[in-house]
Design a protein around this motif. Structure first.
Motif, PDB file in Angstrom:
ATOM      1  N   GLN A   1      20.696 -19.339 -17.701  1.00  0.00           N
ATOM      2  CA  GLN A   1      21.037 -18.987 -16.328  1.00  0.00           C
ATOM      3  C   GLN A   1      21.297 -17.493 -16.216  1.00  0.00           C
ATOM      4  OE1 GLN A   1      20.985 -21.262 -13.783  1.00  0.00           O
ATOM      5  NE2 GLN A   1      20.294 -22.730 -15.330  1.00  0.00           N
ATOM      6  N   GLN A   2      20.826 -16.889 -15.131  1.00  0.00           N
ATOM      7  CA  GLN A   2      21.060 -15.466 -14.904  1.00  0.00           C
ATOM      8  C   GLN A   2      22.496 -15.234 -14.465  1.00  0.00           C
ATOM      9  OE1 GLN A   2      18.522 -13.739 -11.949  1.00  0.00           O
ATOM     10  NE2 GLN A   2      19.132 -11.645 -12.389  1.00  0.00           N
ATOM     11  N   GLY A   3      23.147 -14.268 -15.100  1.00  0.00           N
ATOM     12  CA  GLY A   3      24.525 -13.930 -14.773  1.00  0.00           C
ATOM     13  C   GLY A   3      25.041 -12.921 -15.762  1.00  0.00           C
ATOM     14  N   SER A   4      26.352 -12.743 -15.781  1.00  0.00           N
ATOM     15  CA  SER A   4      26.967 -11.819 -16.733  1.00  0.00           C
ATOM     16  C   SER A   4      28.394 -12.280 -16.981  1.00  0.00           C
ATOM     17  CB  SER A   4      26.934 -10.380 -16.195  1.00  0.00           C
ATOM     18  OG  SER A   4      27.289  -9.445 -17.194  1.00  0.00           O
ATOM     19  N   SER A   5      28.508 -13.317 -17.802  1.00  0.00           N
ATOM     20  CA  SER A   5      29.816 -13.926 -18.038  1.00  0.00           C
ATOM     21  C   SER A   5      29.966 -14.236 -19.515  1.00  0.00           C
ATOM     22  CB  SER A   5      29.947 -15.214 -17.213  1.00  0.00           C
ATOM     23  OG  SER A   5      28.997 -16.170 -17.663  1.00  0.00           O
TER      24      SER A   5
ATOM     25  N   HIS B   1      16.551 -15.504 -19.299  1.00  0.00           N
ATOM     26  CA  HIS B   1      17.714 -14.656 -19.571  1.00  0.00           C
ATOM     27  C   HIS B   1      18.459 -15.111 -20.834  1.00  0.00           C
ATOM     28  CE1 HIS B   1      17.292 -12.611 -15.689  1.00  0.00           C
ATOM     29  NE2 HIS B   1      16.930 -13.795 -15.241  1.00  0.00           N
ATOM     30  N   ARG B   2      17.731 -15.200 -21.916  1.00  0.00           N
ATOM     31  CA  ARG B   2      18.356 -15.516 -23.189  1.00  0.00           C
ATOM     32  C   ARG B   2      17.631 -14.791 -24.307  1.00  0.00           C
ATOM     33  NH1 ARG B   2      16.858 -21.923 -23.184  1.00  0.00           N
ATOM     34  NH2 ARG B   2      14.588 -21.735 -23.110  1.00  0.00           N
TER      35      ARG B   2
ATOM     36  N   GLY C   1      22.868 -16.418 -24.434  1.00  0.00           N
ATOM     37  CA  GLY C   1      22.379 -16.846 -23.137  1.00  0.00           C
ATOM     38  C   GLY C   1      22.344 -18.345 -22.977  1.00  0.00           C
ATOM     39  N   THR C   2      22.568 -18.779 -21.723  1.00  0.00           N
ATOM     40  CA  THR C   2      22.552 -20.203 -21.402  1.00  0.00           C
ATOM     41  C   THR C   2      21.264 -20.631 -20.721  1.00  0.00           C
ATOM     42  OG1 THR C   2      23.521 -19.811 -19.213  1.00  0.00           O
ATOM     43  CG2 THR C   2      25.050 -20.124 -21.051  1.00  0.00           C
TER      44      THR C   2
ATOM     45  N   ASP D   1      22.024 -11.222 -17.989  1.00  0.00           N
ATOM     46  CA  ASP D   1      21.126 -10.727 -16.947  1.00  0.00           C
ATOM     47  C   ASP D   1      20.172  -9.737 -17.601  1.00  0.00           C
ATOM     48  OD1 ASP D   1      19.806  -9.765 -14.765  1.00  0.00           O
ATOM     49  OD2 ASP D   1      21.597  -9.301 -13.582  1.00  0.00           O
TER      50      ASP D   1
ATOM     51  N   ASP E   1      26.383 -16.241 -19.845  1.00  0.00           N
ATOM     52  CA  ASP E   1      25.230 -15.948 -19.002  1.00  0.00           C
ATOM     53  C   ASP E   1      24.833 -14.489 -19.192  1.00  0.00           C
ATOM     54  OD1 ASP E   1      25.291 -18.501 -17.988  1.00  0.00           O
ATOM     55  OD2 ASP E   1      26.410 -17.956 -16.182  1.00  0.00           O
TER      56      ASP E   1
END
Length: 485
Positions: free
Chosen positions: A367-371, A348-349, A364-365, A383, A381
């Motif tokens: 890690q999956q997310g949306s921040s 996820h980057r 992207g870091t 997604d 993060d």
């Protein structure tokens, strides 16, 4: 008694004679817009020496079972396309037999065949296409239900319609939708002539250069074909016998290679250089030194090891292996002025390969997310999960260096600006019905954006929905307008 007149002899039925083929048109019929929106400069008009439904459950990108691998969906889509095409060819064959029977018995209507291009019509309604050349079947109506890759030119969108083996042009201002390449039947033909009379086989992606030339990844023919400003189509990459999998870092003639597995994603730079992504490698086709084009492997993807941040220049200049672009599975690619952007769908980057071969993370870091909105994109993060992880047009970049990325399961699109900061661009993060036209794009709900395209000056287009998507336009002020629903 009256003697009846003699009965005339019964003449045997004569076999039907095929209609003579219409001479190839030098240019599409008057009134059909050519692919380019303006004439190409001389350095981009050189031609090579030879011519030639299923859905996946929403959720994270990892899983188990035969369809968990990100490439499984593409394989299912390919099988589905072949099924549709086989059914279509069978229907055409039946229609041909019926037509021949009517002619044999003396019935029928107007005679003759029209060799004109498919009829254009509003995108909101089906419009019957004109009859194809005598050697081809009549194309299906010009409608838009689903498409693969797309690209935005100065005045139009170009869409790869792999189900119907065509390339379409959509005018966002008028909704006019028309065929610019393909007859509606699968195959390979037409190089050197009008693109509307050429056969394609499952076109998967398209790109546009600064001069308005349209490039088509003719996937199942293993070629890239270019449509110039006059509507002529030619093969510019592929058609040879050298497997790209055997290439090292040394270039090979573009028309001597067999593209093989490079059947998903294509990106075209301003100068007409072409970038092709396969499951594990990325290749560049440059026409700058050799007008016939040279193909070079420039990056690798996979699990060879972690990305070591800013790595040094690699490739033929240093004799080192090509750089590792993504640690996980390679997804979509985009390019601007020699900078190659790519999605690492497992982590996820988004990374970029600079012209000197340096690779770095731009968003992207891992890690999956949306921040992280409003801050550095490398601390946010992302997604990148979706129904088609390796599908085309998941990212796009404009001439100012702004990067646009789709977060399908988060129902939004985000933008990374030239300074490296990430902000919301479209969608409020909630899935649902869209707001009225004229609303700020960040305040509306979206069903699930699956594709994004952007013009050189920053007008963005979003395909909202994976099947039968709505086409949305977002101007430089962030205002939402529906182009096609």
């Amino acid at each position: 008694p009256v003697t009846p007149p003699p009965t005339p002899p019964i003449r045997p039925l004569q076999p039907l004679q095929p209609a003579p083929p219409s001479p190839p048109a030098a240019h599409p019929a008057t009134g059909v817009t050519t692919p380019a929106d303006h004439a190409a400069p001389s350095h981009l008009t050189g031609r090579p020496a030879t011519a030639g439904g299923d859905s996946q459950p929403s959720g994270p990108t990892t899983g188990s079972g035969p369809d968990a691998h990100p490439f499984a969906l593409a394989q299912r889509r390919s099988r589905r396309r072949r099924g549709y095409l086989a059914a279509g060819v069978a229907a055409v064959a039946v229609a041909g037999v019926v037509g021949a029977t009517v002619a044999l018995l003396g019935g029928g209507g107007q005679g003759g065949d029209s060799a004109g291009p498919a009829t254009a019509g509003p995108a909101t309604a089906a419009s019957a296409s004109a009859a194809a050349p005598p050697t081809e079947a009549v194309a299906t109506p010009v409608t838009l239900k689903d498409f693969d890759g797309w690209a935005a030119g100065p005045q139009a969108l170009y869409l790869a319609d792999s189900t119907n083996d065509r390339v379409l042009r959509l005018d966002p201002a008028t909704g006019d939708l028309r065929v610019i390449a393909g007859t509606g039947l699968p195959g390979f033909s037409g190089d050197g002539g009008p693109a509307q009379r050429a056969r394609l086989r499952s076109p998967a992606d398209v790109g546009v250069d600064a001069a308005g030339n349209v490039y088509v990844l003719d996937a199942d023919n293993g070629r890239v074909r270019r449509i110039d400003s006059a509507g002529r189509i030619d093969t510019v990459v592929g058609g040879g016998s050298i497997s790209v999998g055997t290439l090292g870092a040394e270039p090979a003639p573009a028309n001597a290679v067999d593209l093989g597995s490079l059947a998903e994603n294509l990106a075209v730079d301003r100068d007409g250089d072409i970038y092709l992504a396969g499951p594990q490698d990325v290749y560049r086709v440059s026409f700058q030194a050799n007008p016939a084009g040279e193909l070079t492997r420039i990056a690798h993807a996979g699990t060879d090891g972690p990305i070591a941040g800013d790595v040094g220049p690699t490739g033929p200049a240093t004799g080192l292996p090509v750089p590792l672009l993504t640690e996980g599975s390679l997804g979509d690619i985009a390019v601007d002025d020699g900078r190659l952007y790519a999605t690492d769908v497992d982590f996820h980057r988004i990374v970029v390969r600079e012209p000197d071969g340096t690779v770095r993370t731009v968003a992207g870091t891992g890690q999956q997310g949306s921040s992280g909105d409003g801050g550095p994109a490398t601390a946010a993060d992302l997604d990148l999960s979706g129904l088609d992880l390796r599908g085309a047009s998941r990212i796009a970049v404009d001439d100012a260096g702004n990067l646009y990325l789709v977060e399908e399961y988060r129902a939004r699109v985000r933008r990374v600006d030239g300074a490296g900061n990430i902000t919301p661009f479209a969608g409020d993060g909630q899935q649902g019905a869209r707001a009225a036209d004229g609303t700020q794009a960040t305040l509306t709900r979206l069903f699930g954006p699956s594709k994004v395209a952007v013009t050189s000056d920053g007008i963005a287009y979003i395909a909202d929905g994976a099947a039968d998507p709505a086409i949305l336009r977002i101007d430089q002020q962030g205002t939402l307008t529906t182009v096609l629903d």
